[in-house]
Every structure is written in structure tokens, then in C-alpha cells.
Design an enzyme around this catalytic site. Structure first.
Site, PDB file in Angstrom:
ATOM      1  N   ASP A 295     -30.546   5.657  -6.704  1.00 14.46           N
ATOM      2  CA  ASP A 295     -31.150   4.337  -6.880  1.00 14.46           C
ATOM      3  C   ASP A 295     -32.606   4.431  -7.336  1.00 14.46           C
ATOM      4  O   ASP A 295     -33.285   5.438  -7.140  1.00 14.46           O
ATOM      5  CB  ASP A 295     -31.123   3.560  -5.566  1.00 14.46           C
ATOM      6  CG  ASP A 295     -29.744   3.069  -5.180  1.00 14.46           C
ATOM      7  OD1 ASP A 295     -28.772   3.484  -5.839  1.00 14.46           O
ATOM      8  OD2 ASP A 295     -29.638   2.295  -4.218  1.00 14.46           O
ATOM      9  N   HIS A 345     -29.447  -2.269 -10.834  1.00 13.53           N
ATOM     10  CA  HIS A 345     -30.092  -2.364  -9.515  1.00 13.53           C
ATOM     11  C   HIS A 345     -31.130  -3.488  -9.525  1.00 13.53           C
ATOM     12  O   HIS A 345     -32.138  -3.404  -8.838  1.00 13.53           O
ATOM     13  CB  HIS A 345     -30.733  -1.037  -9.143  1.00 13.53           C
ATOM     14  CG  HIS A 345     -31.012  -0.838  -7.682  1.00 13.53           C
ATOM     15  ND1 HIS A 345     -30.179  -1.307  -6.685  1.00 13.53           N
ATOM     16  CD2 HIS A 345     -32.036  -0.216  -7.042  1.00 13.53           C
ATOM     17  CE1 HIS A 345     -30.684  -0.968  -5.501  1.00 13.53           C
ATOM     18  NE2 HIS A 345     -31.814  -0.319  -5.696  1.00 13.53           N
ATOM     19  N   HIS A 349     -36.065  -5.173  -7.982  1.00 16.48           N
ATOM     20  CA  HIS A 349     -35.739  -4.721  -6.620  1.00 16.48           C
ATOM     21  C   HIS A 349     -36.105  -5.764  -5.562  1.00 16.48           C
ATOM     22  O   HIS A 349     -36.602  -5.440  -4.492  1.00 16.48           O
ATOM     23  CB  HIS A 349     -36.454  -3.398  -6.314  1.00 16.48           C
ATOM     24  CG  HIS A 349     -35.761  -2.577  -5.264  1.00 16.48           C
ATOM     25  ND1 HIS A 349     -35.916  -2.813  -3.911  1.00 16.48           N
ATOM     26  CD2 HIS A 349     -34.934  -1.510  -5.362  1.00 16.48           C
ATOM     27  CE1 HIS A 349     -35.221  -1.929  -3.217  1.00 16.48           C
ATOM     28  NE2 HIS A 349     -34.612  -1.119  -4.071  1.00 16.48           N
ATOM     29  N   HIS A 439     -31.945   8.699  -3.897  1.00 14.02           N
ATOM     30  CA  HIS A 439     -32.931   8.071  -4.784  1.00 14.02           C
ATOM     31  C   HIS A 439     -33.541   9.132  -5.690  1.00 14.02           C
ATOM     32  O   HIS A 439     -34.132  10.105  -5.192  1.00 14.02           O
ATOM     33  CB  HIS A 439     -34.025   7.369  -3.971  1.00 14.02           C
ATOM     34  CG  HIS A 439     -33.492   6.280  -3.083  1.00 14.02           C
ATOM     35  ND1 HIS A 439     -32.860   6.551  -1.881  1.00 14.02           N
ATOM     36  CD2 HIS A 439     -33.474   4.930  -3.228  1.00 14.02           C
ATOM     37  CE1 HIS A 439     -32.481   5.413  -1.322  1.00 14.02           C
ATOM     38  NE2 HIS A 439     -32.835   4.421  -2.115  1.00 14.02           N
TER      39      HIS A 439
END
Length: 506
Positions: A295, A345, A349, A439
Site C-alpha cells: 500500500d 488506494h 488516503h 507498505h
């Protein structure tokens, strides 16, 4: 004297209201309309040599939802340091407010950025700083400048030559706001330099003055800004200000952002849904498969991670943040070419469960557009930030053809951690059909990846992209998937589920 021009949140409401049903607003819903004189012609960050993205976040399970990004540029370390200090100061204030206000279960702090100008003489970075506490969501805007001639990082006030210029700008802005009725309070505009912490220029060289939510209003109105004509602004500018004005007028025109959901879908009709170039090479009903997912990138460590994955013959799913994707589209193209899957994504965010449906759609739409422009394929998966989803998020995702993907194994790599510990967490939780969360913006995670791959492959696992876990059954838009090995996962039923259970026992 040329008349100053004004815009506020009410101007944007009319544009959003033209939609119907679940149609998403324009990606400009958070920014000026194209005809708005306060529109800034932002620079394409992928054209700026040596630009990288710095990120600061917190654990996915932390009560405070924090996501901060800002740029670093190789030949401007003082700019990077000033941006770091600026966001750290705001974060410190937010932490104090959040601690003093226990009524909100998930207070949120979010920073994203755009380049107001970039030339061989000056760089301007506009930060949008938002926070959500008991009073709701509010945003501040601040623009930091770097003068490459004298190597100084400066607040926006340094674009003005002296105190008298600040006083004159204050007078001009008050005059420009005076005919706006009760919506704004011109008398709130004083001569404190902090009032003018977001100054930039539109393509015509007009000085754009932005204000924070509720800075000039009794209640948040949205973005309030004034454009001061270039002829009125020029005598007020310092040498740095003149360089910034010139840089803005020389910025190449950027392609217009996509508009409604219908416009995006119409543009996507010639593009195939995103999938791994190696999809179909593994039958996960027979092979032991897990999906590594990364991510928040792409970031400074992503290229190194791709090297590691290529060396080990593994592929992964990258849930990229749209604003990062625009800075490094070449990394997304490399992901696609090397057999990985690029997925959405969101744009910046944000916690989607704390947003109205129009804003959810805007976040997903803008993420879709940024990725599609980079890889020329349309993403089919979305991972909501913090894993936070609800029926409204799922409904918007369904309308965009997106399946919602979470995870069932968390490597917990957001905190500074020994790579071995990250590897232990990832491998110990792995089961056939697992979706593992990591990540790619953290060096320790990339350092842990060779060991993760070695141990998983030694256990007989094949590393595939998320859709490959579900085989011919596929994944349905709007449905949520945590793991292909989960009995309540909508994508793992029948023969696939029985095969996974058999693998888990072996």
C-alpha cells in the site's frame, strides 16, 4: 482599477449539484473550477527531476488516522526540511486537539500536496492540510516556496517585498471580498503575515490568495480565494515573488482533469481492465497461493522492491495512492510490465467512511484516473485506506466496477521495525489464499521482502496477484474480500474453498 475576482465553496456546490444519483463530482470538486480566475495551473510532478515523495503515517489500527505526504527534491534539501517542519507543527497541534477531544473515535489528519510552480529559479509547494475532530472536517492551505537563486526556503509572505506591500495586499483583498455579502468577513483580513500563508499565481500572473476553511466565514464555506490582477500585484512582489510569477506564467498547460463518472467511463471504453500480464499461469485451486500486497506507494523504495520481486520470480498487488502515482507513473508502468497488478488506494488516503458519498466518489474517481493515465488500463480493485469500509463505500465502488480488498495477514510494518520481525509476521500468518498487507514506502519492509519470499517459496507457496486467488470464480464489484481462504469471503466457495482447506491441512 481592475476588479479582484473571488471564489468560494458555494461556487463549487452548484457544479456538484448538476450530477444525479451516485454520479461523482468533477475531480476539481476540491479545487477551483476551470473558468475560475483563482485556478492554479499545477505542475506535473513527473516532469521535475529528482522529485521523490516523503510519507508519514501511523499504524492501520491506530485510533488516530494520520497520512502525510510531501515532496522532496534532490537539489533543494532546505525546502524538504521546511516542508517537514511545517507538517510536523500542524501534526503536533492536531495531536493536542485529538487528545483533548475523546468524543471522536477516529480523529483524522491528512496532508497532500501539489506543485504551484517549478522552474530553474523557484519551486512552490502547496500543502492541503485537513483534520477531522468533533467539529467535523476542516482544511488549511499553505504554500511554501524555495528560491533556487539564493537557496532559501520561504513562507508565502516572502513573495511580498516589504510590510507596506503586505498592507496594500490586505487592502486589495478586503476590497475584493467586500461585495460578497454575509458569506465572508472582509474585516478578518488583517496585516498578519500568517493570514497570507498560501500565495501563488494563476497562468496569467495574477496573485492568488487562498484562505483556510472558516478563516473568513462563520462556518466552513470551502475554499475561499481572491485573484489580484497581475498589474496590481507586480509592484508588491519581492525578487522571489517576481521569479514565482514568471514561473507560473511559463508552466505548460496540463491536460484537463476528467469530470463525471460518465466521462471517465467513456474515456475508459478503449482500455482493458487491469490484470497481471501473467494472469492464468497458475491455478490457485491446485497450487498453494498467497498474495503479497503493498500500500501507499509508489515511493522512493518501490523501484528497489520491484528489483527484488523480479529476482525471485514473484508478483504482487500494489494499491497505489493517486497523488503519488502522478509523480512516478514510470513505476506503475514497470509494475504492469513485470506481471504485477496496479490497484486503487484512493487519491489522497482519506478515511472514506467519514466522507459524504460525493467525496467518496471523488477520491475513487481521481485515483482511477491517475492510474489509468499511467498504465492505460482500468483498475478493478480498491483498498480503502485504514481498511475502513461500509455499505456506502461499497456502493460507490460497485458503481465504478471496483471490488473492495482488505487483508487477513498484517505484517504491521508501519512502525519502525526490524526487517526480521516484519518477515516473521508475514510468514507466520500465511495460509493458502491469504492476503498479506505491507507498505512499499518503508525501507524496512523492502529489506524484509527477500526473506519473506525465501521462506514462503520454501514452504511451497506461489506468489500471485489478488484476483488470481479466486480463479475462474472471479471477484464481484462492490463486494469485500479479506482472504480467499475465509469461509465468509464471497470469492471462496465450492471447489475452490475445499481445495484451499485441503492445502491448509497439508
Amino acid at each position: 482599477m481592475p476588479k479582484l475576482r473571488f471564489t468560494g465553496g458555494i461556487a463549487l456546490i452548484a457544479a456538484i449539484a448538476t450530477g444525479c444519483g451516485m454520479t461523482a463530482p468533477s475531480p476539481l470538486a476540491e479545487h477551483p473550477l476551470p473558468s475560475d480566475p483563482t485556478m492554479i495551473n499545477y505542475v506535473d510532478p513527473s516532469r521535475v527531476h529528482g522529485l521523490n515523495i516523503q510519507e508519514l503515517g501511523k499504524n492501520e489500527h491506530d485510533a488516530r488516522r494520520v497520512h502525510i505526504t510531501y515532496p522532496s527534491i534532490d537539489d533543494a534539501p532546505r525546502l524538504t526540511e521546511k516542508l517537514r517542519r511545517t507538517v510536523a507543527e500542524h501534526l503536533g497541534r492536531f495531536d493536542k486537539h485529538a487528545t483533548a477531544d475523546p468524543t471522536r473515535s477516529h480523529p483524522e489528519f491528512n496532508v497532500d500536496w501539489q506543485l504551484a510552480a517549478a522552474s530553474n529559479q523557484v519551486i512552490g509547494v502547496r500543502l492541503r492540510i485537513g483534520e477531522s475532530l468533533a467539529t467535523g472536517w476542516s482544511e488549511e492551505r499553505t504554500t511554501v516556496w524555495y528560491d533556487r537563486v539564493n537557496r532559501r526556503a520561504l513562507d508565502s509572505g516572502a513573495l511580498l517585498k516589504d510590510g507596506s506591500a503586505l498592507a496594500e495586499l490586505s487592502r486589495l483583498v478586503r476590497a475584493g471580498l467586500s461585495d460578497q455579502g454575509s458569506r465572508v468577513n472582509p474585516h478578518a483580513v488583517g496585516t498578519d503575515p500568517k493570514t497570507f500563508d498560501s500565495l501563488s499565481f494563476n497562468p496569467h500572473g495574477e496573485l492568488v490568495v487562498e484562505f483556510d476553511d472558516a478563516q473568513l466565514t462563520a462556518a466552513p464555506l470551502g475554499r475561499v480565494a481572491v485573484a489580484v490582477p497581475a498589474s496590481e500585484a507586480r509592484p508588491l512582489l519581492s525578487a522571489t515573488g517576481l521569479r514565482a510569477q514568471q514561473a507560473a506564467t511559463e508552466t505548460p498547460e496540463t491536460p484537463p482533469a476528467m469530470g463525471s463518472t460518465e466521462a471517465i467511463k467513456a474515456a475508459d471504453t478503449t482500455k482493458l481492465p487491469a490484470q497481471s500480464s501473467k494472469a492464468g499461469s497458475v491455478d490457485c485451486a491446485k497450487a498453494k497461493c498467497v498474495a503479497l500486497t503493498y500500500d501507499d506507494g509508489p515511493g522512493p523504495e518501490t523501484g528497489r522492491l520491484l528489483d527484488i520481486l523480479a529476482h525471485k520470480g514473484a508478483r504482487a498487488t500494489f494499491f497505489v495512492v493517486g497523488s503519488n502515482a502522478t509523480a512516478h507513473p514510470e513505476l506503475l508502468r514497470r509494475m504492469r510490465q513485470e506481471g504485477h497488478l496496479v490497484a486503487n488506494h484512493t487519491w489522497s488516503h482519506r478515511d472514506l467512511t467519514a466522507m459524504p458519498i460525493s467525496k467518496i466518489a471523488d477520491q475513487l474517481n481521481r485515483g482511477q484516473y491517475a492510474i489509468t493515465q499511467a498504465i492505460w488500463q482500468v483498475p478493478t480493485l480498491v483498498r480503502p485506506p485504514y481498511g475502513a469500509s461500509d455499505p456506502q463505500v461499497a456502493s460507490v465502488a460497485r458503481g465504478l466496477g471496483l471490488s473492495v480488498v482488505r487483508w487477513n495477514v498484517d505484517a504491521d510494518d508501519l512502525r519502525p521495525t526490524d526487517p526480521k520481525v516484519i518477515a516473521d509476521r508475514a510468514v507466520s500468518g500465511a495460509r493458502p489464499g491469504a492476503i498479506i498487507l505491507m507498505h512499499d514506502v518503508h525501507g524496512s519492509t523492502v529489506d524484509a521482502t527477500p526473506e519473506i519470499l525465501r521462506r514462503l517459496q520454501a514452504k511451497g507457496y506461489t506468489l500471485v496477484t489478488v484476483p488470481e486467488l479466486y480463479g475462474s470464480r472471479g471477484m464481484d464489484p462492490g463486494k469485500t474480500y479479506d482472504s480467499a481462504a475465509s469461509a465468509d469471503s464471497p470469492g471462496a466457495t465450492g471447489s475452490i474453498q475445499r481445495a484451499l482447506e485441503k492445502q491448509a491441512m497439508s
